[in-house]
Design an enzyme around this catalytic site. Sequence first.
Site, short mmCIF file in Angstrom:
data_model
loop_
_atom_site.label_atom_id
_atom_site.label_comp_id
_atom_site.label_asym_id
_atom_site.label_seq_id
_atom_site.Cartn_x
_atom_site.Cartn_y
_atom_site.Cartn_z
CD GLU A 102 -2.52 -1.32 0.21
OE1 GLU A 102 -2.71 -0.65 -0.80
OE2 GLU A 102 -3.73 -2.81 0.02
C1 LIG Z 1 2.08 -9.47 -0.72
C2 LIG Z 1 2.50 -8.38 -1.00
C3 LIG Z 1 0.87 -7.70 -1.53
C4 LIG Z 1 0.37 -7.16 -2.43
N1 LIG Z 1 -1.07 -6.48 -2.34
C5 LIG Z 1 -0.87 -5.72 -3.97
C6 LIG Z 1 -2.15 -5.82 -3.89
O1 LIG Z 1 -3.64 -5.73 -3.72
N2 LIG Z 1 -2.68 -4.65 -5.56
C7 LIG Z 1 -1.19 -3.56 -5.63
O2 LIG Z 1 -1.48 -3.05 -6.21
N3 LIG Z 1 -0.31 -3.88 -5.25
C8 LIG Z 1 0.32 -5.21 -4.52
N4 LIG Z 1 1.05 -5.19 -3.99
C9 LIG Z 1 3.06 -4.66 -4.16
C10 LIG Z 1 3.24 -3.27 -3.22
O3 LIG Z 1 1.94 -2.77 -3.12
C11 LIG Z 1 4.35 -2.71 -4.13
O4 LIG Z 1 5.08 -4.16 -3.78
C12 LIG Z 1 5.10 -1.72 -3.28
O5 LIG Z 1 3.93 -1.03 -3.56
C13 LIG Z 1 6.44 -1.51 -3.39
O6 LIG Z 1 6.29 -1.76 -5.17
P1 LIG Z 1 8.11 -2.64 -5.69
O7 LIG Z 1 7.70 -3.77 -4.37
O8 LIG Z 1 8.19 -2.38 -6.26
O9 LIG Z 1 9.26 -1.72 -4.60
P2 LIG Z 1 10.01 -0.76 -4.92
O10 LIG Z 1 9.10 0.48 -5.41
O11 LIG Z 1 11.03 -1.30 -6.67
O12 LIG Z 1 10.80 -0.39 -4.07
C14 LIG Z 1 12.05 -0.59 -3.90
C15 LIG Z 1 12.26 -0.15 -2.59
O13 LIG Z 1 12.86 1.43 -3.24
C16 LIG Z 1 12.14 2.53 -2.32
N5 LIG Z 1 11.95 3.45 -3.00
C17 LIG Z 1 10.83 3.32 -4.38
N6 LIG Z 1 10.85 4.53 -4.99
C18 LIG Z 1 11.46 5.56 -4.35
C19 LIG Z 1 12.06 6.60 -4.09
N7 LIG Z 1 11.16 7.25 -5.48
N8 LIG Z 1 12.21 7.78 -3.84
C20 LIG Z 1 13.32 7.37 -2.59
N9 LIG Z 1 13.07 5.45 -2.56
C21 LIG Z 1 12.10 4.89 -3.41
C22 LIG Z 1 10.97 1.38 -1.46
O14 LIG Z 1 10.98 2.61 -0.53
C23 LIG Z 1 11.53 0.85 -1.12
O15 LIG Z 1 12.42 0.34 0.06
C24 LIG Z 1 1.48 -5.83 -2.80
C25 LIG Z 1 2.65 -6.66 -2.51
C26 LIG Z 1 2.98 -8.04 -1.87
C27 LIG Z 1 4.44 -8.37 -0.72
#
Ligand SMILES: Cc1cc2nc3c(=O)[nH]c(=O)nc-3n(C[C@H](O)[C@H](O)[C@H](O)COP(=O)(O)OP(=O)(O)OC[C@H]3O[C@@H](n4cnc5c(N)ncnc54)[C@H](O)[C@@H]3O)c2cc1C
Length: 615
Positions: A436
């Site tokens: 989220e």
């Molecule tokens: C169990 C689970 C359930 C989920 N359920 C849903 C769902 O129902 N629907 C849905 O759409 N998604 C869902 N997600 C996805 C979830 O919302 C994302 O994993 C989350 O938003 C982070 O995105 P990412 O994994 O691509 O990480 P990334 O965006 O790649 O981030 C990796 C790290 O980099 C940091 N980061 C990224 N961008 C920046 C920035 N601009 N500045 C500083 N730091 C940054 C982040 O804070 C994090 O620490 C789910 C994920 C999991 C693991």
Amino acid sequence: MANPYRAPLALVRLALNQAAEISGARSLPGYGEILSDLAEPILENASRFAGEVLSPLNPVGDRTPSRCETHGVVTPPGFVEAYSRFCADGWVSLAAPTEHGGQGLPTLISAAVTEMWGGANLSFAMCPELTLGALGALRVHAPNDLIETYADRITSGEWAAAMCLTEPQAGSDLSTVRTRAEPDGEAWRLYGRKIFITWGDHDLTDNIVHFVLARTSAAPPGVKGISLFLVPKKVPGVDGALTRNDIDAVSIEHKMGIRASPTCVMVLGEHGGARGWLVGNLHDGLGCMFTMMNHMRLGVGLHSLGLAERSLQLAREYARERLQGRNTSGAQRPIIEHADVRRMLLLMKSLTQAARGLAYTAAATLDVAHSAEDPTRRAGAMHRGDLLTPVVKAWCSDVGVEVASLGVQVHGGMGFVDDAEISQVYRDARIGPIFEGTNYIQAQDLVGRKIARDNGKALGELLAEIEKAARALTPDGANARQATGRSTNPAPGSPPQAMSAAAAHPLAYLQSGLLDGCTALRQAAAEIIERSAREPELIGATAYNFLQWLGILAGGWQLALSATRAGAELNANEARAVVDLAAFYGAHVLPRASVHEAVVRHGAEAVARVATTDL
Ligand SMILES: Cc1cc2nc3c(=O)[nH]c(=O)nc-3n(C[C@H](O)[C@H](O)[C@H](O)COP(=O)(O)OP(=O)(O)OC[C@H]3O[C@@H](n4cnc5c(N)ncnc54)[C@H](O)[C@@H]3O)c2cc1C
């Protein structure tokens, strides 16, 4: 075998009443009556359902996770029956509007119940939470025909919902969403791949209503080109018959926690295009999705709080039974008698109650934002709710992880083995800060948008309330500041004189920490707003610490209020325990604020260090 989850009803009640009072929600028409007449049986029944139905299924779901079969996702044994009872008992529709068959109860009561579902079984809890979030987005943004077709069935829980944002290349940065939507008569056809979709497919309901972010062909690049579509798993015809749509779960993730909650890879449009309907205006999809996301963010805070509470229950029970060490007469002692174990349990309890107060206050504030008659009052409450939402999501989910980790520590080696429920709680809690919107994304939202957009006005009003609560801890607020002998929190190794003065006034550290912290935070916010326009990295380097700092102060605010109110609402023993808890927080948690303060105050230095120190 640990006892099942049981809600701490006295503390829940205290936090509920407090939240209704300080948010102003109690003065809404009918609100006070609902709290005094209906809240009690609802809380008791919810606690019973959580303890008797959901809690026993929690380890089952961990050991027998959901699985993806060729015909769809199959949930762990017992989940289908539990969900059917959950709907039949009216839990899905509790806070849903009456015009769609809901019970129209305040968000505040639903918040307390949501905490219980999360504490008993987070995997299960996320399904109805998504359903309610989707209902909000549907009602606010969708055209009437969609509302007519879907709202009642979502409200009753007959159909579930899922939110489909994330794609392999689009995580925190949704501007790169690639799923595409093409016009098809009055509707659309969608093509693409979504990952990590919670409860994206399952056997709890006949139908699942997906809220999908996608891009139309003529859309501008970036987030301004994203639109929101409703894509049902099965399309309802005019005769009510359901026809399978072109959206499928092709696999699910194998995860460290929430294993019963299916986290699906969803493919749309492999067989001609998934039929979808536009929700809200074209290219305004992210804005519309925020209605659902904000609901889910509050939900994450509440679920995390529930897990913190469950960790405390498990750790306290274990500490009462586990014998280690001896007393002065040579008899073995339960570890709960050791000072450091008591420290850990009190840390767990004080953080949990602070988080409870804060999350409930946000929920009650939303009740005012939605239901107050006066538009100025509604707008003010909406600003406060907007400000609190990222703090509740991020701070409470970090509290959830910390408290669960302490729970493992109290269990010693037994906390590290798979069979211990506390190890599952710890693994389950770890998702809170990630999904989220990661907790950094929440911090960026707090500082970069919510505080900057009104030049710190809503924050200033919140800080003034925290100061008022701190001053009310004694008849004369100045007394406590003198008692500590200092104007900031005591540092390690404080002079004995300050410690003994504080002992004479147990809430002195809480009071002085809150007053000094609010003054410093106000100044820091003004400085960040002023400098961030010319120092683009400032928010990135300091926002996380800023949010933690505000979370700690806001949590202390809640415990200060409880300490003031406890005498009137609780029996003498319970009231003393609440005051002691507030005093403990003042001495053991509030001093952490000074670390976050130092990072934020030395913003330029922090930016330079973050940018140049070797990794
Ligand atoms: C169990 C689970 C359930 C989920 N359920 C849903 C769902 O129902 N629907 C849905 O759409 N998604 C869902 N997600 C996805 C979830 O919302 C994302 O994993 C989350 O938003 C982070 O995105 P990412 O994994 O691509 O990480 P990334 O965006 O790649 O981030 C990796 C790290 O980099 C940091 N980061 C990224 N961008 C920046 C920035 N601009 N500045 C500083 N730091 C940054 C982040 O804070 C994090 O620490 C789910 C994920 C999991 C693991």
